[in-house]
Scaffold this motif. Structure first.
Motif, PDB file in Angstrom:
ATOM      1  N   LEU A 168       0.831  -1.203   0.000  1.00  0.00           N
ATOM      2  CA  LEU A 168       0.000   0.000   0.000  1.00  0.00           C
ATOM      3  C   LEU A 168       0.864   1.251   0.000  1.00  0.00           C
ATOM      4  CD1 LEU A 168      -2.953   0.974   0.131  1.00  0.00           C
ATOM      5  CD2 LEU A 168      -2.730   1.006   2.622  1.00  0.00           C
ATOM      6  N   GLU A 169       1.943   1.219   0.785  1.00  0.00           N
ATOM      7  CA  GLU A 169       2.836   2.371   0.855  1.00  0.00           C
ATOM      8  C   GLU A 169       3.555   2.595  -0.462  1.00  0.00           C
ATOM      9  OE1 GLU A 169       5.255   1.547   4.245  1.00  0.00           O
ATOM     10  OE2 GLU A 169       3.587   1.728   5.645  1.00  0.00           O
ATOM     11  N   ASP A 170       3.955   1.515  -1.121  1.00  0.00           N
ATOM     12  CA  ASP A 170       4.609   1.641  -2.428  1.00  0.00           C
ATOM     13  C   ASP A 170       3.650   2.253  -3.447  1.00  0.00           C
ATOM     14  OD1 ASP A 170       6.935   0.565  -1.422  1.00  0.00           O
ATOM     15  OD2 ASP A 170       6.588  -1.442  -2.253  1.00  0.00           O
ATOM     16  N   ALA A 171       2.383   1.857  -3.371  1.00  0.00           N
ATOM     17  CA  ALA A 171       1.386   2.397  -4.298  1.00  0.00           C
ATOM     18  C   ALA A 171       1.180   3.894  -4.055  1.00  0.00           C
ATOM     19  CB  ALA A 171       0.062   1.647  -4.141  1.00  0.00           C
ATOM     20  N   LEU A 172       1.180   4.305  -2.796  1.00  0.00           N
ATOM     21  CA  LEU A 172       1.031   5.730  -2.471  1.00  0.00           C
ATOM     22  C   LEU A 172       2.247   6.514  -2.955  1.00  0.00           C
ATOM     23  CD1 LEU A 172      -0.336   8.117  -1.146  1.00  0.00           C
ATOM     24  CD2 LEU A 172       0.632   7.396   1.051  1.00  0.00           C
TER      25      LEU A 172
ATOM     26  N   LEU B 184      -4.190  10.581  -3.563  1.00  0.00           N
ATOM     27  CA  LEU B 184      -5.057   9.781  -2.699  1.00  0.00           C
ATOM     28  C   LEU B 184      -6.280   9.273  -3.457  1.00  0.00           C
ATOM     29  CD1 LEU B 184      -4.833  11.826   0.630  1.00  0.00           C
ATOM     30  CD2 LEU B 184      -3.768   9.619   0.102  1.00  0.00           C
ATOM     31  N   ALA B 185      -6.756  10.051  -4.414  1.00  0.00           N
ATOM     32  CA  ALA B 185      -7.873   9.586  -5.242  1.00  0.00           C
ATOM     33  C   ALA B 185      -7.460   8.357  -6.044  1.00  0.00           C
ATOM     34  CB  ALA B 185      -8.332  10.707  -6.172  1.00  0.00           C
ATOM     35  N   ARG B 186      -6.227   8.371  -6.529  1.00  0.00           N
ATOM     36  CA  ARG B 186      -5.714   7.213  -7.270  1.00  0.00           C
ATOM     37  C   ARG B 186      -5.571   5.999  -6.353  1.00  0.00           C
ATOM     38  NH1 ARG B 186       0.040   7.182 -10.558  1.00  0.00           N
ATOM     39  NH2 ARG B 186       0.531   4.993 -10.217  1.00  0.00           N
TER      40      ARG B 186
END
Length: 199
Positions: free
Chosen positions: A73-77, A98-100
């Protein structure tokens, strides 16, 4: 090989990655089925068809299984922040990033994991710590675009507002039993924040 080329993954590395992924997936499923506290390290190892020693070759404890999901999740952010197009203000970058990210919270697995993370005081504290790490990721990403040290405090404030808005949107979305996409709740929450900040 040029500097932009990536060396092909060897068989050994691929097998290690696949084994780690299998242990993490099995462990998470056991957490969701039995609860975190009731799931032992030995149960994870047995279900993943590995020895206890092999488990420790990949994870220090069963907490490491949770960290695998958290890291994803952190990598995606981190990617969502860094890949935003040029935008006029840090809050706009944060909002779009954050929308993504919102769609990652909408899967059945993510919803089940969210319930798991709320199931004990220990996991709830961990969930709150995750939000703090998300704030830091956003700060770091914004600082690459606005590198002046004088802006660091302001960028941290923007990150805190952004993650706080995400938390409130998720709470509202959960209270309404996930009716509609989370992105709609997030958009509404950001509109509320921006209207309150405007005289």
């Amino acid at each position: 090989m040029t500097g932009t080329e990536v060396a092909p993954e060897g068989l050994r590395e691929r097998k290690r990655r696949e084994t780690r992924r299998r242990i993490a997936d099995v462990g998470m499923q056991l957490f969701l089925t039995n609860g975190f506290d009731a799931t032992t390290l030995d149960m994870i190892a047995a279900a993943a068809d590995v020895s206890r020693r092999t488990f420790f070759s990949y994870f220090d404890s069963k907490d490491g299984v949770l960290e695998t999901w958290e890291t994803g999740l952190e990598d995606a952010l981190r990617a969502a922040v860094s890949e935003q197009p040029p935008l006029p203000a840090p809050l706009a970058v944060t909002r779009q990033a954050l929308a993504r990210l919102a769609t990652r919270y909408e899967t059945d697995e993510a919803l089940a994991i969210d319930r798991l993370m709320r199931s004990t005081d220990t996991l709830l504290a961990r969930k709150k710590a995750n939000y703090e790490r998300q704030e830091q990721i956003i700060v770091d990403g914004l600082a690459e675009r606005w590198p002046s040290p004088d802006r660091r405090h302001a960028l941290r404030l923007v990150a805190m507002v952004g993650v706080g808005t995400l938390r409130l949107a998720i709470e509202a979305w959960s209270a309404e039993e996930h009716r509609g996409p989370l992105s709609d709740y997030l958009s509404e929450a950001f509109e509320t924040v921006q209207s309150e900040m405007t005289p």
